[in-house]
Design an enzyme around this catalytic site. Structure first.
Site, mmCIF file in Angstrom:
data_model
loop_
_atom_site.group_PDB
_atom_site.id
_atom_site.type_symbol
_atom_site.label_atom_id
_atom_site.label_comp_id
_atom_site.label_asym_id
_atom_site.label_seq_id
_atom_site.Cartn_x
_atom_site.Cartn_y
_atom_site.Cartn_z
ATOM 1 C CG HIS A 21 32.536 39.774 37.077
ATOM 2 N ND1 HIS A 21 33.355 38.878 36.423
ATOM 3 C CD2 HIS A 21 32.446 40.844 36.244
ATOM 4 C CE1 HIS A 21 33.733 39.375 35.256
ATOM 5 N NE2 HIS A 21 33.175 40.583 35.126
ATOM 6 C CG HIS A 23 32.466 45.806 34.872
ATOM 7 N ND1 HIS A 23 33.831 45.993 34.778
ATOM 8 C CD2 HIS A 23 32.243 44.490 34.604
ATOM 9 C CE1 HIS A 23 34.407 44.844 34.454
ATOM 10 N NE2 HIS A 23 33.469 43.918 34.343
ATOM 11 C CG HIS A 213 37.552 40.935 33.346
ATOM 12 N ND1 HIS A 213 37.573 41.600 34.532
ATOM 13 C CD2 HIS A 213 36.281 41.069 32.863
ATOM 14 C CE1 HIS A 213 36.381 42.129 34.767
ATOM 15 N NE2 HIS A 213 35.572 41.819 33.765
ATOM 16 C CD GLU A 216 34.558 38.873 28.912
ATOM 17 O OE1 GLU A 216 35.544 39.599 29.135
ATOM 18 O OE2 GLU A 216 33.379 39.319 28.863
ATOM 19 C CG ASP A 294 30.404 41.251 33.026
ATOM 20 O OD1 ASP A 294 31.194 42.028 33.579
ATOM 21 O OD2 ASP A 294 30.655 40.667 31.962
ATOM 22 C CG ASP A 295 29.257 45.218 32.052
ATOM 23 O OD1 ASP A 295 29.772 46.181 32.619
ATOM 24 O OD2 ASP A 295 29.923 44.244 31.611
#
Ligand code: ADE
Ligand code: ZN
Length: 357
Positions: A21, A23, A213, A216, A294-295
């Site tokens: 996961h 991005h 997703h 969340e 994630d980011d």
């Protein structure tokens, strides 16, 4: 790299990791963002509109104050506007792979958002060629294997998603393995997964991997609808699974991989602290999950930071970590041979750290 001083840091650093996961556009650091903006002549918002873009430092500090997923996405989409050429995408992904390798990642399955680029005139082929070049370098230089997951932006229409899906299909990117699967990201609430049902059905019929997703910011029905209607094989985030005991038991029984992102959930205020996440519950119920960043450029931590944050809050045992590591490998979309190699690495790790945690 995670600079925590915990005794368990080295043990967790050496734990062979899979990341599912991530991005790739969310690994764009403010310093690379400003560098590419200068090289590509991209104007960022002027100070009068948003002083966050006054400097890389100002931007870093704005990233510490996200109020929601949508507040973050506003900066995420502006940030990626500096990515123009195949070489920009290659630099971005190569920088991520280099960092992931240092954090003990052996296999990574990374999301990319083609619509966020095609909508501003950057072709799908430009994006993918840069990412593929970085993947090849990472495998050659670090032995790090990877897959691409094409995400649809859920705030755009189902028709727009289908056009993107058809473009990747017509280039043979699903059938030749360039892209391993599809995902669904961006604003969750108000954009339930079934909007994209037809594209997911086509992907399932073609044997293309599927994730989304869900759970969340959205409630647990986003998870059940992703699984039941879109037939996803994974759930990204999935923290609201705790609100539906039967669904949680089904996810555990089906060995559906939940890709958790602890530091992201705190930064986006889905929880107030890592300790609020259902990690102990998932372990006790046998839910298969991985821990991810994630980011990372936006949320203050790469994968090792996330592992250490989980350890700090939950004080997991070696057995718990082995369960997480093995589940992460089993739930990966690499072939059986690669899984065997990775499982052997985890076995060797457990032997060498036996008695430590
Ligand atoms: N796109 C990038 N990061 C995301 C997240 N955490 N949730 C939804 N969409 C995203
Ligand atoms: Zn995400």
């Amino acid at each position: 790299m995670c600079s925590c001083e915990a005794k368990t840091h080295q043990c967790l650093l050496e734990l062979p990791k899979c990341e599912h996961h991530l991005h790739i556009e969310g690994s764009l650091s403010p310093s690379l963002l400003f560098r590419l903006a200068a090289v590509n002549n991209i104007s960022l918002p002027k100070s009068e509109d948003d002083s966050s873009f006054a400097s890389a430092e100002a931007l870093e500090s704005r990233y510490e104050r996200f109020t929601s997923l949508n507040d973050f996405l506003h900066y995420y989409f502006i940030g990626m506007s500096v990515l123009i050429t195949p070489s920009d995408f290659e630099s971005l992904a190569y920088e991520y792979f280099t960092r992931a390798h240092k954090d003990g990642v052996h296999h990574a399955e990374i999301f990319f958002d083609p619509q966020a680029h095609t909508s501003r005139g950057i072709s799908y082929a430009t994006v993918v060629s840069g990412l593929v070049a970085a993947q090849a370098r990472a495998e050659k230089e670090f032995g790090l294997t990877s897959k691409l997951i094409l995400c649809f932006l859920r705030h755009l229409s189902a028709e727009d998603a289908e056009v993107t899906y058809q473009e990747a299909t017509s280039l043979g990117h699903f059938s030749n393995g360039t892209v391993a699967g599809i995902g669904l990201d961006s604003s969750e609430v108000g954009f339930p997964p079934e909007i994209f049902r037809e594209t997911y059905e086509s992907a399932a019929a073609a044997g293309i991997r599927r994730t989304a997703h869900a759970g969340e910011e959205g409630d647990s029905t986003y998870i059940s609808r992703a699984l039941d209607i879109c037939k996803t094989e994974r759930i990204d985030h999935g923290i609201r699974l705790v609100d539906d005991e039967n669904l949680l038991k089904k996810v555990a029984k089906d060995k559906t991989l939940v890709t958790m992102c602890p530091l992201s959930n705190v930064r986006l205020r889905c929880v107030t602290k890592v300790g609020e996440l259902p990690i102990r519950k998932f372990l006790d119920e046998g839910v298969r999950f991985s821990i991810n960043s994630d980011d990372p450029a936006y949320f203050g931590g790469y994968i090792q930071d996330n592992y250490c944050a989980v350890q700090e809050s939950f004080v997991l045992s070696l057995k718990d970590w082995k369960f997480i590591a093995e589940g992460s490998i089993e739930g990966s979309w690499c072939d059986a041979e690669r899984k065997k190699v990775l499982l052997e690495k985890v076995e060797a790790w457990a032997l060498s750290w036996n008695g430590t945690l």
